[in-house]
Scaffold this active site. Structure first.
Site, PDB file in Angstrom:
ATOM      1  N   HIS A  89       2.302  12.917  -7.152  1.00 51.10           N
ATOM      2  CA  HIS A  89       1.579  12.108  -6.201  1.00 51.10           C
ATOM      3  C   HIS A  89       2.456  11.067  -5.880  1.00 51.10           C
ATOM      4  CE1 HIS A  89      -2.347  12.464  -4.044  1.00 51.10           C
ATOM      5  NE2 HIS A  89      -1.796  11.014  -3.421  1.00 51.10           N
TER       6      HIS A  89
ATOM      7  N   ASP B 271       8.361  17.285  -5.091  1.00 54.07           N
ATOM      8  CA  ASP B 271       8.797  15.690  -4.240  1.00 54.07           C
ATOM      9  C   ASP B 271       8.400  14.762  -5.293  1.00 54.07           C
ATOM     10  OD1 ASP B 271       5.835  14.878  -4.907  1.00 54.07           O
ATOM     11  OD2 ASP B 271       4.985  15.507  -3.010  1.00 54.07           O
TER      12      ASP B 271
ATOM     13  N   GLN C  50      -2.887  19.448   4.262  1.00 55.76           N
ATOM     14  CA  GLN C  50      -3.061  19.085   3.017  1.00 55.76           C
ATOM     15  C   GLN C  50      -4.738  18.941   2.791  1.00 55.76           C
ATOM     16  OE1 GLN C  50      -3.872  15.701   2.187  1.00 55.76           O
ATOM     17  NE2 GLN C  50      -4.733  16.276   0.546  1.00 55.76           N
TER      18      GLN C  50
ATOM     19  N   LYS D 280      -0.602  21.349  -5.096  1.00 59.02           N
ATOM     20  CA  LYS D 280       0.070  20.128  -5.013  1.00 59.02           C
ATOM     21  C   LYS D 280      -0.105  19.439  -6.228  1.00 59.02           C
ATOM     22  CE  LYS D 280       1.812  16.305  -2.372  1.00 59.02           C
ATOM     23  NZ  LYS D 280       0.943  15.097  -2.731  1.00 59.02           N
TER      24      LYS D 280
ATOM     25  N   SER E 189      -1.796  15.208   6.307  1.00 53.57           N
ATOM     26  CA  SER E 189      -2.704  14.937   5.411  1.00 53.57           C
ATOM     27  C   SER E 189      -4.185  14.798   5.717  1.00 53.57           C
ATOM     28  CB  SER E 189      -2.461  13.350   4.969  1.00 53.57           C
ATOM     29  OG  SER E 189      -3.551  12.930   4.290  1.00 53.57           O
TER      30      SER E 189
ATOM     31  N   TYR F 109       0.827  -1.101  -0.071  1.00 55.69           N
ATOM     32  CA  TYR F 109      -0.018  -0.099  -0.118  1.00 55.69           C
ATOM     33  C   TYR F 109       1.009   1.303  -0.087  1.00 55.69           C
ATOM     34  CZ  TYR F 109      -2.776   3.832   2.137  1.00 55.69           C
ATOM     35  OH  TYR F 109      -3.519   4.892   1.985  1.00 55.69           O
TER      36      TYR F 109
ATOM     37  N   SER G 129       4.828  17.836  -8.331  1.00 53.39           N
ATOM     38  CA  SER G 129       4.514  16.343  -7.917  1.00 53.39           C
ATOM     39  C   SER G 129       3.569  15.514  -8.969  1.00 53.39           C
ATOM     40  CB  SER G 129       3.792  16.383  -6.368  1.00 53.39           C
ATOM     41  OG  SER G 129       3.308  15.182  -5.978  1.00 53.39           O
TER      42      SER G 129
ATOM     43  N   TYR H 299      -8.230  18.434   0.508  1.00 52.64           N
ATOM     44  CA  TYR H 299      -9.053  18.059  -0.823  1.00 52.64           C
ATOM     45  C   TYR H 299     -10.128  18.892  -0.684  1.00 52.64           C
ATOM     46  CZ  TYR H 299      -6.157  14.021  -1.381  1.00 52.64           C
ATOM     47  OH  TYR H 299      -5.060  13.004  -1.695  1.00 52.64           O
TER      48      TYR H 299
ATOM     49  N   GLY I 203       8.163  11.684   0.864  1.00 53.03           N
ATOM     50  CA  GLY I 203       6.884  10.978   1.306  1.00 53.03           C
ATOM     51  C   GLY I 203       7.315   9.548   1.779  1.00 53.03           C
ATOM     52  N   ARG I 204       7.507   8.468   0.982  1.00 48.60           N
ATOM     53  CA  ARG I 204       7.806   7.168   1.425  1.00 48.60           C
ATOM     54  C   ARG I 204       8.764   6.952   2.419  1.00 48.60           C
ATOM     55  NH1 ARG I 204       6.354   6.914  -3.747  1.00 48.60           N
ATOM     56  NH2 ARG I 204       4.461   5.539  -4.479  1.00 48.60           N
TER      57      ARG I 204
ATOM     58  N   THR J 237      -4.290  19.625  -3.035  1.00 50.94           N
ATOM     59  CA  THR J 237      -3.989  18.430  -3.704  1.00 50.94           C
ATOM     60  C   THR J 237      -4.765  18.413  -4.853  1.00 50.94           C
ATOM     61  OG1 THR J 237      -2.943  17.293  -2.048  1.00 50.94           O
ATOM     62  CG2 THR J 237      -3.388  16.062  -3.928  1.00 50.94           C
TER      63      THR J 237
ATOM     64  N   THR K 253       1.041  12.280   3.674  1.00 55.81           N
ATOM     65  CA  THR K 253       0.541  10.940   3.366  1.00 55.81           C
ATOM     66  C   THR K 253      -0.204  10.438   4.193  1.00 55.81           C
ATOM     67  OG1 THR K 253       2.508   9.724   4.705  1.00 55.81           O
ATOM     68  CG2 THR K 253       2.983  10.262   2.338  1.00 55.81           C
ATOM     69  N   ALA K 254      -1.326   9.512   3.445  1.00 50.64           N
ATOM     70  CA  ALA K 254      -2.318   8.908   4.337  1.00 50.64           C
ATOM     71  C   ALA K 254      -2.101   7.844   5.475  1.00 50.64           C
ATOM     72  CB  ALA K 254      -3.411   8.345   3.431  1.00 50.64           C
TER      73      ALA K 254
HETATM   74  C1  LIG Z   1       1.047   5.683   0.928  1.00 54.01           C
HETATM   75  C2  LIG Z   1       1.095   7.128   0.619  1.00 54.01           C
HETATM   76  C3  LIG Z   1      -0.164   8.070   0.585  1.00 54.01           C
HETATM   77  C4  LIG Z   1      -0.143   9.380   0.269  1.00 54.01           C
HETATM   78  N1  LIG Z   1      -1.265  10.004   0.586  1.00 54.01           N
HETATM   79  C5  LIG Z   1      -1.518  11.424   0.313  1.00 54.01           C
HETATM   80  C6  LIG Z   1      -2.601  12.304   0.508  1.00 54.01           C
HETATM   81  O1  LIG Z   1      -3.100  11.932   1.511  1.00 54.01           O
HETATM   82  N2  LIG Z   1      -2.531  13.469   0.306  1.00 54.01           N
HETATM   83  C7  LIG Z   1      -1.682  14.065  -0.644  1.00 54.01           C
HETATM   84  O2  LIG Z   1      -1.782  14.990  -1.150  1.00 54.01           O
HETATM   85  N3  LIG Z   1      -0.540  13.151  -0.969  1.00 54.01           N
HETATM   86  C8  LIG Z   1      -0.447  11.893  -0.749  1.00 54.01           C
HETATM   87  N4  LIG Z   1       0.515  11.141  -1.205  1.00 54.01           N
HETATM   88  C9  LIG Z   1       1.408  11.476  -2.076  1.00 54.01           C
HETATM   89  C10 LIG Z   1       2.874  12.556  -1.300  1.00 54.01           C
HETATM   90  O3  LIG Z   1       2.405  13.649  -0.779  1.00 54.01           O
HETATM   91  C11 LIG Z   1       3.782  12.726  -2.213  1.00 54.01           C
HETATM   92  O4  LIG Z   1       3.583  13.534  -3.341  1.00 54.01           O
HETATM   93  C12 LIG Z   1       4.835  11.429  -2.491  1.00 54.01           C
HETATM   94  O5  LIG Z   1       4.780  10.409  -1.584  1.00 54.01           O
HETATM   95  C13 LIG Z   1       6.115  11.992  -2.864  1.00 54.01           C
HETATM   96  O6  LIG Z   1       6.804  11.003  -3.486  1.00 54.01           O
HETATM   97  P1  LIG Z   1       8.050   9.950  -2.598  1.00 54.01           P
HETATM   98  O7  LIG Z   1       6.967   8.946  -1.814  1.00 54.01           O
HETATM   99  O8  LIG Z   1       8.609   9.274  -3.805  1.00 54.01           O
HETATM  100  O9  LIG Z   1       8.828  10.722  -1.681  1.00 54.01           O
HETATM  101  C14 LIG Z   1       0.674   9.784  -0.603  1.00 54.01           C
HETATM  102  C15 LIG Z   1       1.865   8.928  -1.018  1.00 54.01           C
HETATM  103  C16 LIG Z   1       1.823   7.482  -0.297  1.00 54.01           C
HETATM  104  C17 LIG Z   1       3.061   6.843  -0.757  1.00 54.01           C
END
Ligand SMILES: Cc1cc2nc3c(=O)[nH]c(=O)nc-3n(C[C@H](O)[C@H](O)[C@H](O)COP(=O)(O)O)c2cc1C
Length: 359
Positions: free
Chosen positions: A258, A289, A143, A234, A121, A39, A256, A145, A312-313, A171, A93-94
């Site tokens: 995402h 990002d 962040q 974003k 988030s 996930y 980004s 929506y 993020g990750r 976003t 991130t969620a």
């Molecule tokens: C598991 C997961 C959940 C995410 N949830 C959100 C979120 O709730 N809102 C959002 O704007 N971006 C979300 N993102 C995107 C991140 O903000 C970000 O753009 C992205 O993870 C950056 O890339 P990286 O993981 O390679 O660093 C999520 C990314 C991941 C991996």
């Protein structure tokens, strides 16, 4: 601000591991159930954009300067006028409860300890009201929506402002959530991602708590007026979109895709960044990002015109491995790597990270 007081300690950490983030991911993968690892790690579709993000940074060759005084290296900068000790931010991130029992409480504490501004988030598992006191002196953005239920959206904005968040991050790339194809995820039940920040009046149906796919640039001004906060958009990957966002009132943009979780096949963020930077000039701040995995990647991003980077990750892997301590250590390692990359590139300040550093 000075030569790095933590250098000797961090150097030791760095010496143990060539690539601390890859190591964290390995350890997180061992620890987490397959479906949860997937996930977090997954991209949408065939995940070509996830891979492209990481690859694109490493193909950028650097042109280091020699004989510059780097006896002190200063990483401090500002975003939207707020001073920050270094330009490494935590991406929103969620569902952090999948990674750690303290969920976002641990992330907020770890980020605060490392002086990293965190973007909280909407899909957190901990309420805004609980998160704010966990790190009272830290800087947070929220962040958001635009939900189908506008009343709920409005309520979220008020709560974010009351909790001390100093900007909104809208976003823009998620009218619908991109489909992930990893088999283990088929049966994964994401804890009702919106639970923590649910509206006081329950929405009429499930759909109401989803993001509204009909939103346009006009929502930028609406969010600004409703919240009184600056709005960062974003998910921007094109110069023309960037200009429209700024004309519509955006104070900043995050280049980004995402993390490769929305349109598979989308351009890598390192490739998209220069076009966006060119298009907006000084009219807005640009952050980026996607695939930032080292201090050298951060240096590359800043050289291409980003004011800050978001990760993020890596935060999720650090959280899964060692909670708040893990998050703080990972962010400190990135900061230390950026300090080293600046020193070796002949840039003593963030302002000296200029486009001529890229070949
Ligand atoms: C598991 C997961 C959940 C995410 N949830 C959100 C979120 O709730 N809102 C959002 O704007 N971006 C979300 N993102 C995107 C991140 O903000 C970000 O753009 C992205 O993870 C950056 O890339 P990286 O993981 O390679 O660093 C999520 C990314 C991941 C991996």
């Amino acid at each position: 601000v000075s030569s790095n007081p933590d250098a000797s300690r961090s150097r030791l950490i760095g010496a143990e591991l060539d690539d601390p983030i890859a190591d964290l991911e390995r350890r997180a993968r061992e620890r987490l159930p397959q479906s949860i690892y997937d996930y977090y790690a997954a991209g949408s579709g065939h995940e070509t954009t996830v891979a492209a993000n990481v690859a694109a940074w490493s193909t950028l060759r650097l042109r280091p300067r020699v004989l510059r005084d780097v006896s002190t290296v200063d990483l401090s900068t500002s975003v939207l006028g707020e001073p920050i000790p270094h330009p490494i931010l935590v991406a929103p991130t969620a569902s952090h409860s999948f990674a750690h029992p303290d969920a976002e409480l641990a992330t907020v504490r770890g980020a605060a300890r490392a002086g990293a501004l965190m973007v909280i988030s909407t899909r957190s598992n901990v309420t805004l009201e609980e998160l704010a006191p966990a790190a009272p002196d830290a800087r947070h953005w929220f962040q958001v929506y635009v939900m189908r239920d506008r009343g709920w959206t409005r309520e979220l904005l008020a709560r974010a402002a009351a909790a001390g968040c100093t900007a909104l991050v809208l976003t823009g790339d998620t009218p619908y959530v991109g489909r992930k194809l990893r088999p283990s995820m088929a049966t994964l039940r994401v804890p009702d991602a919106a639970t923590a920040n649910r509206p006081s009046a329950a929405p009429a149906d499930e759909l109401a708590s989803e993001q509204d796919p009909s939103v346009t640039f006009e929502s930028i001004e609406w969010l600004r007026e409703e919240s009184g906060l600056p709005v960062v958009v974003k998910g921007v990957l094109r110069g023309d979109d960037a200009q429209r966002c700024v004309q519509a009132g955006a104070a900043g943009l995050v280049v980004s895709n995402h993390g490769g979780r929305q349109l598979d096949g989308a351009i890598a963020t390192a490739t998209a960044l220069p076009e966006v930077v060119d298009a907006v000039g000084d009219s807005a701040e640009v952050y980026v990002d996607g695939g930032i995995r080292s201090g050298t990647d951060a240096l590359r991003a800043l050289a291409l015109g980003a004011r800050a980077v978001l990760v993020g990750r890596p935060v999720l892997w650090a959280l899964a491995v060692d909670g708040a301590d893990g998050v703080a250590t990972m962010l400190e390692q990135l900061r230390e790597q950026l300090w080293e990359a600046m020193s070796l590139a002949g840039a003593a300040t963030i302002a000296e990270i200029t486009p001529d550093l890229i070949a």
